[in-house]
Design a protein around this motif. Structure first.
Motif, short mmCIF file in Angstrom:
data_model
loop_
_atom_site.label_atom_id
_atom_site.label_comp_id
_atom_site.label_asym_id
_atom_site.label_seq_id
_atom_site.Cartn_x
_atom_site.Cartn_y
_atom_site.Cartn_z
N UNK A 235 0.81 -1.21 0.00
CA UNK A 235 0.00 0.00 0.00
C UNK A 235 0.84 1.26 0.00
N UNK A 236 0.19 2.37 -0.28
CA UNK A 236 0.83 3.68 -0.28
C UNK A 236 -0.08 4.67 0.44
N UNK A 237 0.48 5.34 1.45
CA UNK A 237 -0.25 6.39 2.17
C UNK A 237 0.29 7.75 1.74
N UNK A 238 -0.62 8.62 1.31
CA UNK A 238 -0.24 9.97 0.87
C UNK A 238 -1.06 11.00 1.61
N UNK A 239 -0.41 12.06 2.08
CA UNK A 239 -1.08 13.17 2.74
C UNK A 239 -0.50 14.47 2.20
N UNK A 240 -1.37 15.38 1.83
CA UNK A 240 -0.92 16.66 1.30
C UNK A 240 -1.66 17.82 1.95
N UNK B 107 2.79 21.07 1.24
CA UNK B 107 3.62 20.08 1.92
C UNK B 107 2.95 18.72 1.76
N UNK B 108 3.75 17.70 1.42
CA UNK B 108 3.19 16.36 1.25
C UNK B 108 4.07 15.32 1.92
N UNK B 109 3.45 14.19 2.27
CA UNK B 109 4.14 13.08 2.92
C UNK B 109 3.67 11.77 2.29
N UNK B 110 4.58 10.82 2.19
CA UNK B 110 4.26 9.52 1.58
C UNK B 110 4.91 8.41 2.40
N UNK C 293 9.15 9.37 3.12
CA UNK C 293 9.90 10.60 2.94
C UNK C 293 9.72 11.54 4.13
N UNK C 294 9.10 11.03 5.19
CA UNK C 294 8.90 11.83 6.40
C UNK C 294 9.00 10.93 7.62
#
Length: 230
Positions: A142-147, A170-173, A206-207
């Motif tokens: 899976x992939x979690x993305x937040x922007x 700003x984004x995080x994955x 990346x975070x």
């Protein structure tokens, strides 16, 4: 004459039977596409009400869309994506800003936050695949993305007389490995009620903020439609 005719008729009838058996249609197999829509909840996308000082749209319910293909009566592959978002408008004023030439600053902003949880899973039915209630084992990635995005204007004069635009993003994955179990209840030949529970293990991000909890859980509940005839 009567006996030879009867023998010949029997011989013709007997020779025709294998041909009918060979040309009879076989029962259709059932690999087919399916789609689903439902509600979703996870560590990264929670269902709930937010205080009004944080968001303008106070209630958030993540929505999940699923599509897949049934290869055999037991084995299927599915891809899903869950989405949710919040937003709010806010105004900030400061009469003692040392960075402002007038000592005054004000800002008017719209803040939005969006989250997407995507996954590709194989599902294997461990119980009778023809039963009305079926239990599946799930596994995949899976992939979690937040922007987050903040857009507005900043001014050093009252009433925005020298307003200048400001836009920040700003984004995080995070990449996850996923294992879980699913329940499916057949409502009709085409519709079924589905519930999936998964445990997700953070692999890379990346975070560092996303790695604070490397093991998380997720729930999905919805209705699915299967194309084709059984």
């Amino acid at each position: 004459m009567k006996h030879p005719l009867l023998a010949l008729s029997g011989l013709l009838l007997f020779s025709a039977l294998p041909g009918r058996a060979q040309t009879a249609p076989e029962p259709a197999t059932s690999p087919r596409f399916f789609v689903g829509l439902g509600a979703y909840s996870s560590y990264y996308q929670k269902v709930g009400t937010y205080p009004p000082q944080y968001v303008s749209s106070q209630f958030r319910l993540p929505v999940q869309l699923t599509a897949g293909y049934q290869f055999t009566p037991r084995l299927a592959v599915q891809a899903s994506a869950a989405y949710s978002g919040t937003s709010r408008d806010y105004f900030i004023s400061n009469y003692n800003n040392p960075t402002s030439p007038t000592g005054y600053s004000e800002g008017s902003f719209t803040f939005t936050s969006r989250s997407i949880s995507a996954a590709v899973l194989a599902r294997y039915t461990v119980t009778n695949p023809t039963a009305r209630l079926r239990v599946d084992a799930l596994g995949g990635a899976g992939l979690e993305h937040s922007g987050d995005n903040s857009r507005g204007t900043v001014s050093t004069q009252p009433f925005g007389q020298d307003a200048r635009p400001v836009n920040t993003h700003y984004s995080k994955n995070i990449l996850t490995a996923t294992l879980g179990a699913g329940l499916r209840y057949r409502l009709s030949p085409h519709f079924e009620l589905a519930y999936d529970f998964t445990v997700n293990r953070a692999l890379a991000s990346d975070s560092r903020e996303y790695l604070n909890r490397s093991l998380t859980t997720a729930h999905g509940l919805g209705v699915r439609y299967r194309f084709g005839s059984r």
